[in-house]
Scaffold this motif. Structure first.
Motif, PDB file in Angstrom:
ATOM      1  N   ALA A  41     138.394 -26.223 -13.315  1.00 41.97           N
ATOM      2  CA  ALA A  41     139.635 -26.829 -13.806  1.00 41.97           C
ATOM      3  C   ALA A  41     140.171 -26.129 -15.052  1.00 41.97           C
ATOM      4  O   ALA A  41     141.334 -26.329 -15.428  1.00 41.97           O
ATOM      5  N   LYS A  64     143.534 -32.126 -21.224  1.00 45.16           N
ATOM      6  CA  LYS A  64     144.282 -32.775 -20.140  1.00 45.16           C
ATOM      7  C   LYS A  64     143.468 -32.705 -18.854  1.00 45.16           C
ATOM      8  O   LYS A  64     143.430 -33.673 -18.086  1.00 45.16           O
ATOM      9  N   ALA A  65     142.797 -31.587 -18.617  1.00 46.38           N
ATOM     10  CA  ALA A  65     141.944 -31.456 -17.433  1.00 46.38           C
ATOM     11  C   ALA A  65     140.830 -32.500 -17.459  1.00 46.38           C
ATOM     12  O   ALA A  65     140.467 -33.053 -16.414  1.00 46.38           O
ATOM     13  N   GLU A  67     141.051 -35.474 -18.941  1.00 46.22           N
ATOM     14  CA  GLU A  67     141.699 -36.751 -18.655  1.00 46.22           C
ATOM     15  C   GLU A  67     141.971 -36.906 -17.155  1.00 46.22           C
ATOM     16  O   GLU A  67     141.689 -37.953 -16.566  1.00 46.22           O
ATOM     17  N   VAL A  68     142.480 -35.869 -16.528  1.00 50.76           N
ATOM     18  CA  VAL A  68     142.769 -35.908 -15.093  1.00 50.76           C
ATOM     19  C   VAL A  68     141.474 -36.108 -14.293  1.00 50.76           C
ATOM     20  O   VAL A  68     141.427 -36.919 -13.358  1.00 50.76           O
ATOM     21  N   ALA A  69     140.420 -35.410 -14.671  1.00 51.92           N
ATOM     22  CA  ALA A  69     139.139 -35.530 -13.968  1.00 51.92           C
ATOM     23  C   ALA A  69     138.566 -36.942 -14.104  1.00 51.92           C
ATOM     24  O   ALA A  69     138.032 -37.500 -13.135  1.00 51.92           O
ATOM     25  N   ARG A  71     140.287 -39.703 -14.631  1.00 48.35           N
ATOM     26  CA  ARG A  71     141.108 -40.610 -13.816  1.00 48.35           C
ATOM     27  C   ARG A  71     140.739 -40.469 -12.340  1.00 48.35           C
ATOM     28  O   ARG A  71     140.550 -41.462 -11.634  1.00 48.35           O
ATOM     29  N   ASP A  72     140.629 -39.239 -11.860  1.00 48.23           N
ATOM     30  CA  ASP A  72     140.295 -39.013 -10.458  1.00 48.23           C
ATOM     31  C   ASP A  72     138.915 -39.571 -10.108  1.00 48.23           C
ATOM     32  O   ASP A  72     138.747 -40.241  -9.089  1.00 48.23           O
ATOM     33  N   ASN A  78     147.122 -44.932 -12.875  1.00 49.62           N
ATOM     34  CA  ASN A  78     147.861 -43.997 -13.728  1.00 49.62           C
ATOM     35  C   ASN A  78     148.439 -44.651 -14.977  1.00 49.62           C
ATOM     36  O   ASN A  78     148.866 -43.953 -15.894  1.00 49.62           O
ATOM     37  N   VAL A  81     146.038 -44.288 -19.850  1.00 54.61           N
ATOM     38  CA  VAL A  81     146.084 -42.904 -20.315  1.00 54.61           C
ATOM     39  C   VAL A  81     145.264 -42.749 -21.592  1.00 54.61           C
ATOM     40  O   VAL A  81     144.942 -43.730 -22.275  1.00 54.61           O
ATOM     41  N   LYS A 127     143.444 -33.973 -27.561  1.00 54.87           N
ATOM     42  CA  LYS A 127     144.556 -33.995 -26.620  1.00 54.87           C
ATOM     43  C   LYS A 127     145.752 -34.747 -27.192  1.00 54.87           C
ATOM     44  O   LYS A 127     146.862 -34.241 -27.182  1.00 54.87           O
TER      45      LYS A 127
END
Length: 169
Positions: A41, A64-65, A67-69, A71-72, A78, A81, A127
């Motif tokens: 990522a 950000k990567a 945070e996205v990981a 969440r996933d 969504n 945050v 972040k």
């Protein structure tokens, strides 16, 4: 230069550029710190921005990567945050109540709380500021270390996903 002899040394063009740049050696050392593989990522956007000297964007993209990981891996909505997402995803298991989807139920309570604080602190410190204002990341070594920290956090998210998979099978 490849054609140099033992008795005579000449700087290459890259060496001359490095010598002219007041932060050249520091930038070189920082690039060396990131010379190994990173979590997938982080490889494209993060490494490219770092190599271009855009440390703020590289650090922001790295976190950000994360945070996205999170969440996933957690399956959380969504609408959550930043720090709040980290706190919910890694909420400790307490008093017989289930914790967050990424919390390690097998870890001691203080360790679960520390993991929650670690992720929340990373997002809050590295972040969020870049999300809301210009942040002066002028130290390439600090930027490399933030990227390595994001790499570590991403690997911990992978372990949490593995724990989830093991408990559902």
């Amino acid at each position: 230069m490849p054609s140099q002899s033992e008795n005579f040394r000449q700087l290459s063009l890259d060496g001359r550029d490095l010598a002219k740049d007041p932060q050249g050696v520091t930038r070189f050392e920082a690039r060396q710190r990131l010379s190994g593989p990173l979590h997938p990522a982080l490889e494209d956007t993060v490494r490219t921005n770092f190599d271009l000297g855009d440390y703020e964007t590289a650090c922001f993209a790295a976190m950000k990567a994360v945070e996205v990981a999170v969440r996933d891996a957690s399956g959380l909505d969504n609408s959550l945050v930043g720090v709040k997402l980290m706190r919910v995803a890694f909420a400790p298991h307490q008093n017989g109540k289930a914790g967050g989807p990424l919390a390690d139920a097998g870890a001691e309570g203080g360790e679960q709380e520390a993991a929650s604080a670690l992720f929340a602190g990373a997002i809050g410190a590295y972040k969020n500021p870049a999300s809301h204002r210009t942040v002066d990341f002028d130290d390439p070594i600090e930027a490399a270390e933030i990227i390595h920290f994001a790499d570590l956090l991403l690997r911990q998210v992978e372990r949490a996903k593995d724990r989830q998979a093991a408990t559902t099978t």
